[in-house]
Design a protein around this motif. Structure first.
Motif, PDB file in Angstrom:
ATOM      1  N   UNK A  47       0.818  -1.214   0.000  1.00  0.00           N
ATOM      2  CA  UNK A  47       0.000   0.000   0.000  1.00  0.00           C
ATOM      3  C   UNK A  47       0.855   1.270   0.000  1.00  0.00           C
ATOM      4  N   UNK A  48       2.145   1.129   0.227  1.00  0.00           N
ATOM      5  CA  UNK A  48       3.069   2.255   0.106  1.00  0.00           C
ATOM      6  C   UNK A  48       3.610   2.377  -1.319  1.00  0.00           C
ATOM      7  N   UNK A  77       1.970  -1.187  -7.898  1.00  0.00           N
ATOM      8  CA  UNK A  77       3.216  -1.716  -8.439  1.00  0.00           C
ATOM      9  C   UNK A  77       4.380  -1.184  -7.616  1.00  0.00           C
ATOM     10  N   UNK A  78       5.448  -1.989  -7.502  1.00  0.00           N
ATOM     11  CA  UNK A  78       6.599  -1.544  -6.732  1.00  0.00           C
ATOM     12  C   UNK A  78       7.252  -0.321  -7.400  1.00  0.00           C
ATOM     13  N   UNK A  79       7.749   0.613  -6.598  1.00  0.00           N
ATOM     14  CA  UNK A  79       8.232   1.906  -7.128  1.00  0.00           C
ATOM     15  C   UNK A  79       9.345   1.793  -8.163  1.00  0.00           C
ATOM     16  N   UNK A  93      12.855  -6.464 -14.921  1.00  0.00           N
ATOM     17  CA  UNK A  93      12.909  -7.660 -14.096  1.00  0.00           C
ATOM     18  C   UNK A  93      12.653  -7.277 -12.641  1.00  0.00           C
ATOM     19  N   UNK A  94      11.994  -8.157 -11.912  1.00  0.00           N
ATOM     20  CA  UNK A  94      11.619  -7.985 -10.498  1.00  0.00           C
ATOM     21  C   UNK A  94      10.409  -7.065 -10.315  1.00  0.00           C
ATOM     22  N   UNK A  95       9.644  -6.836 -11.371  1.00  0.00           N
ATOM     23  CA  UNK A  95       8.387  -6.109 -11.240  1.00  0.00           C
ATOM     24  C   UNK A  95       7.395  -6.930 -10.420  1.00  0.00           C
ATOM     25  N   UNK A  96       6.648  -6.256  -9.555  1.00  0.00           N
ATOM     26  CA  UNK A  96       5.571  -6.895  -8.796  1.00  0.00           C
ATOM     27  C   UNK A  96       4.316  -6.036  -8.901  1.00  0.00           C
ATOM     28  N   UNK A  97       3.244  -6.640  -9.396  1.00  0.00           N
ATOM     29  CA  UNK A  97       1.941  -5.989  -9.461  1.00  0.00           C
ATOM     30  C   UNK A  97       1.010  -6.692  -8.477  1.00  0.00           C
ATOM     31  N   UNK A  98       0.415  -5.923  -7.579  1.00  0.00           N
ATOM     32  CA  UNK A  98      -0.499  -6.482  -6.582  1.00  0.00           C
ATOM     33  C   UNK A  98      -1.916  -6.046  -6.906  1.00  0.00           C
TER      34      UNK A  98
END
Length: 203
Positions: A47-48, A77-79, A93-98
């Motif tokens: 959430x950050x 998504x991660x910053x 690479x290392x993308x994260x989508x929640x």
């Protein structure tokens, strides 16, 4: 010659910048973390991260009926990945989508029309790009109340659906209003998506 006050001020500023530099240099990455048995650890502070979009009662299956149950989904998504996408129009690479699913509420407090998001989270799905770990580069993980999750098998429909319809790199950027124009300008929209929406393929 520097006065004593100016010297103290100068030293204070140097110490401040050194502390800031060390903090940035040691800031933890928001990329994926795994357990010893290859389960993904849930990104507790998602959430950050950067908020991308919300959907309401979205379904990619026309046969699926929600009935009297309504749902919001929020995507974060991660910053690091977001910053890279802004610059290149593709996910690093290392993308994260929640994807966070929340039940929709109707009348409550002063609200008399429309819907708002409830406090209860119905579930999570995490889409991870980890090129060295996954043969197809991307993998899906579903979370409920647990802090870790096994990878959803590649035979699941989510993989083939994303591969066939995603606007950018197996992700549904077509539903991310601030990122779709970037993908268009960078020329990174998939040929399949452009054909689907009747847009000429970019050269």
């Amino acid at each position: 010659m520097l006065t004593k006050a100016k010297t103290v001020l100068l030293l204070t500023m140097v110490l401040f910048f050194l502390a800031a530099f060390r903090q940035n240099a040691t800031a933890p990455s928001s990329g994926p973390e795994y357990t010893g048995d290859a389960q993904l650890k849930f990104p507790e502070h998602y959430r950050d991260w950067v908020y991308l979009t919300s959907g309401f009662d979205m379904s990619y299956n026309p046969a699926l009926q929600m009935g009297d149950h309504h749902m919001f989904d929020n995507v974060f998504v991660n910053p690091e990945a977001y910053k890279a996408f802004l610059e290149t129009g593709i996910w690093p690479d290392k993308t994260m989508l929640v994807l966070e699913a929340r039940g929709a509420e109707g009348k409550g407090s002063i609200n008399q029309k429309g819907n708002y998001q409830g406090t209860d989270v119905m579930g999570f799905e995490v889409h991870v790009k980890d090129e060295a770990r996954f043969p197809g580069k991307w993998a899906f993980f579903g979370f409920d109340d647990s802090k870790t999750a096994k990878m959803i098998p590649v035979s699941a429909d989510c993989y083939s659906c994303h591969a066939a319809h995603a606007a950018v790199d197996t992700t549904f950027v077509q539903f991310y209003p601030t990122l779709l124009p970037i993908a268009k300008s960078k020329g990174t929209l998939s040929a399949a998506y452009q054909k689907e929406v009747g847009t000429p393929a970019q050269k």
